[in-house]
Design a protein around this motif. Structure first.
Motif, PDB file in Angstrom:
ATOM      1  N   ILE A  41       0.833  -1.191  -0.142  1.00 61.21           N
ATOM      2  CA  ILE A  41      -0.075   0.069  -0.085  1.00 61.21           C
ATOM      3  C   ILE A  41       0.870   1.326  -0.092  1.00 61.21           C
ATOM      4  N   HIS A  42       0.768   1.926  -1.085  1.00 62.04           N
ATOM      5  CA  HIS A  42       1.578   3.345  -1.281  1.00 62.04           C
ATOM      6  C   HIS A  42       0.736   4.372  -0.939  1.00 62.04           C
ATOM      7  N   ILE A  43       1.181   5.697  -0.703  1.00 61.77           N
ATOM      8  CA  ILE A  43       0.420   6.693  -0.458  1.00 61.77           C
ATOM      9  C   ILE A  43      -0.369   7.102  -1.712  1.00 61.77           C
ATOM     10  N   ASN A  44       0.081   6.559  -3.046  1.00 61.53           N
ATOM     11  CA  ASN A  44      -0.534   7.080  -4.281  1.00 61.53           C
ATOM     12  C   ASN A  44      -1.365   5.793  -4.904  1.00 61.53           C
ATOM     13  N   GLY A  45      -1.398   4.554  -4.191  1.00 61.88           N
ATOM     14  CA  GLY A  45      -2.175   3.549  -4.907  1.00 61.88           C
ATOM     15  C   GLY A  45      -1.607   2.172  -4.200  1.00 61.88           C
ATOM     16  N   LEU A  46      -2.110   1.039  -4.862  1.00 63.38           N
ATOM     17  CA  LEU A  46      -1.901  -0.264  -4.490  1.00 63.38           C
ATOM     18  C   LEU A  46      -1.078  -1.063  -5.392  1.00 63.38           C
ATOM     19  N   GLN A  47      -0.010  -1.811  -5.211  1.00 59.77           N
ATOM     20  CA  GLN A  47       0.604  -2.548  -6.070  1.00 59.77           C
ATOM     21  C   GLN A  47       0.920  -3.985  -5.519  1.00 59.77           C
ATOM     22  N   LEU A  69      -9.813  -5.089  -5.814  1.00 59.56           N
ATOM     23  CA  LEU A  69      -9.041  -4.112  -4.930  1.00 59.56           C
ATOM     24  C   LEU A  69      -9.095  -2.529  -5.943  1.00 59.56           C
ATOM     25  N   PRO A  70      -9.168  -1.605  -5.220  1.00 57.13           N
ATOM     26  CA  PRO A  70      -9.564  -0.245  -5.965  1.00 57.13           C
ATOM     27  C   PRO A  70      -8.174   0.368  -6.761  1.00 57.13           C
ATOM     28  N   LYS A  71      -8.578   0.628  -7.564  1.00 56.08           N
ATOM     29  CA  LYS A  71      -7.335   1.438  -8.521  1.00 56.08           C
ATOM     30  C   LYS A  71      -7.244   2.876  -7.916  1.00 56.08           C
ATOM     31  N   ALA A  72      -6.077   3.437  -8.011  1.00 49.95           N
ATOM     32  CA  ALA A  72      -5.624   4.681  -7.497  1.00 49.95           C
ATOM     33  C   ALA A  72      -6.849   5.921  -7.788  1.00 49.95           C
ATOM     34  N   GLU A  73      -7.334   5.837  -9.019  1.00 51.58           N
ATOM     35  CA  GLU A  73      -8.270   6.964  -9.273  1.00 51.58           C
ATOM     36  C   GLU A  73      -9.661   6.784  -8.648  1.00 51.58           C
ATOM     37  N   GLU A  74      -9.638   5.506  -7.811  1.00 49.65           N
ATOM     38  CA  GLU A  74     -11.274   5.257  -7.348  1.00 49.65           C
ATOM     39  C   GLU A  74     -11.008   5.557  -5.832  1.00 49.65           C
ATOM     40  N   MET A  75     -10.052   5.962  -5.406  1.00 51.39           N
ATOM     41  CA  MET A  75      -9.971   6.545  -4.083  1.00 51.39           C
ATOM     42  C   MET A  75      -9.387   7.818  -3.975  1.00 51.39           C
ATOM     43  N   TRP A  76     -10.162   8.742  -3.462  1.00 51.80           N
ATOM     44  CA  TRP A  76      -9.552  10.170  -3.064  1.00 51.80           C
ATOM     45  C   TRP A  76      -8.434  10.320  -2.422  1.00 51.80           C
TER      46      TRP A  76
END
Length: 207
Positions: A41-47, A69-76
């Motif tokens: 879990i990064h501060i700008n998305g999941l990998q 799992l949510p993509k980066a653009e799906e979570m504010w």
């Protein structure tokens, strides 16, 4: 005060590691997976820890009704966190520089530490809310509908911190390199605050 101010500058700079390293790590291990599945879990998305880990986790979750799992653009949060961290780094370094030139007192160091602590607690609270929703808001049309011994639907919330057994999976959630760098950085600012306070006490005793 100069030594305390240098620590106050170095501490926030360690938070730059959050732009490079993951903040948190969740690992799923099971007998059928010789190499555990991992999610960073990064501060700008999941990998995924490995190339196909995210796809494999989503594939497993599909059977029990968990959302993908949510993509980066799906979570504010993944848009807001990098900005908030950047502001806190800049603010901390500025306070340290002003302290070095005796423009502000150690109380500003304490203020930065408290503000960063509050933001960290809010971030963990928000993360835990997401884990609850992720593990309990299940698709009623899932292929597998498992229940607890008392007949209630089984939930699959990963732990916020630590280890839990879910079905035949061992799930472990721990801070990753970025999280540890943030912790060390905040501890340096706490030490800087103490050193600044100690210095002010010594000056009072001399006057």
């Amino acid at each position: 005060m100069k030594k305390a101010s240098l620590l106050m500058i170095i501490g926030p700079l360690l938070l730059l590691g959050l732009y490079v390293f993951p903040l948190w790590n969740i690992v799923l291990g099971a007998p059928q997976y010789p190499d555990p599945l991992g999610m960073n879990i990064h501060i700008n998305g999941l990998q995924g820890v490995n190339e196909f880990d995210i796809q494999n986790i989503d594939g497993l979750n599909h059977y029990i009704g968990m959302h993908t799992l949510p993509k980066a653009e799906e979570m504010w949060e993944f848009s807001a966190f990098p900005v908030v961290i950047g502001i806190m780094i800049a603010l901390g370094v500025l306070v340290g520089i002003l302290g070095y030139f005796n423009k502000v007192s150690y109380k500003w160091f304490v203020g930065w530490f408290l503000l960063m602590s509050v933001l960290g607690i809010l971030g963990m609270y928000d993360f835990n809310l997401w884990l609850i929703d992720y593990g309990t808001n299940l698709d009623p049309n899932a292929i597998m509908k498992l229940t607890n011994p008392d007949g209630t639907p089984m939930t699959y919330k990963p732990p916020l911190l630590g280890h839990v057994k879910m079905l035949n999976f061992d799930v472990t959630s721990m801070p990753a390199a970025g999280g540890w760098l943030m912790f060390v950085g905040m501890m340096l600012t706490l030490i800087a605050s103490f050193m600044g306070w100690k210095n002010s006490q010594n000056l009072k005793s001399l006057s």
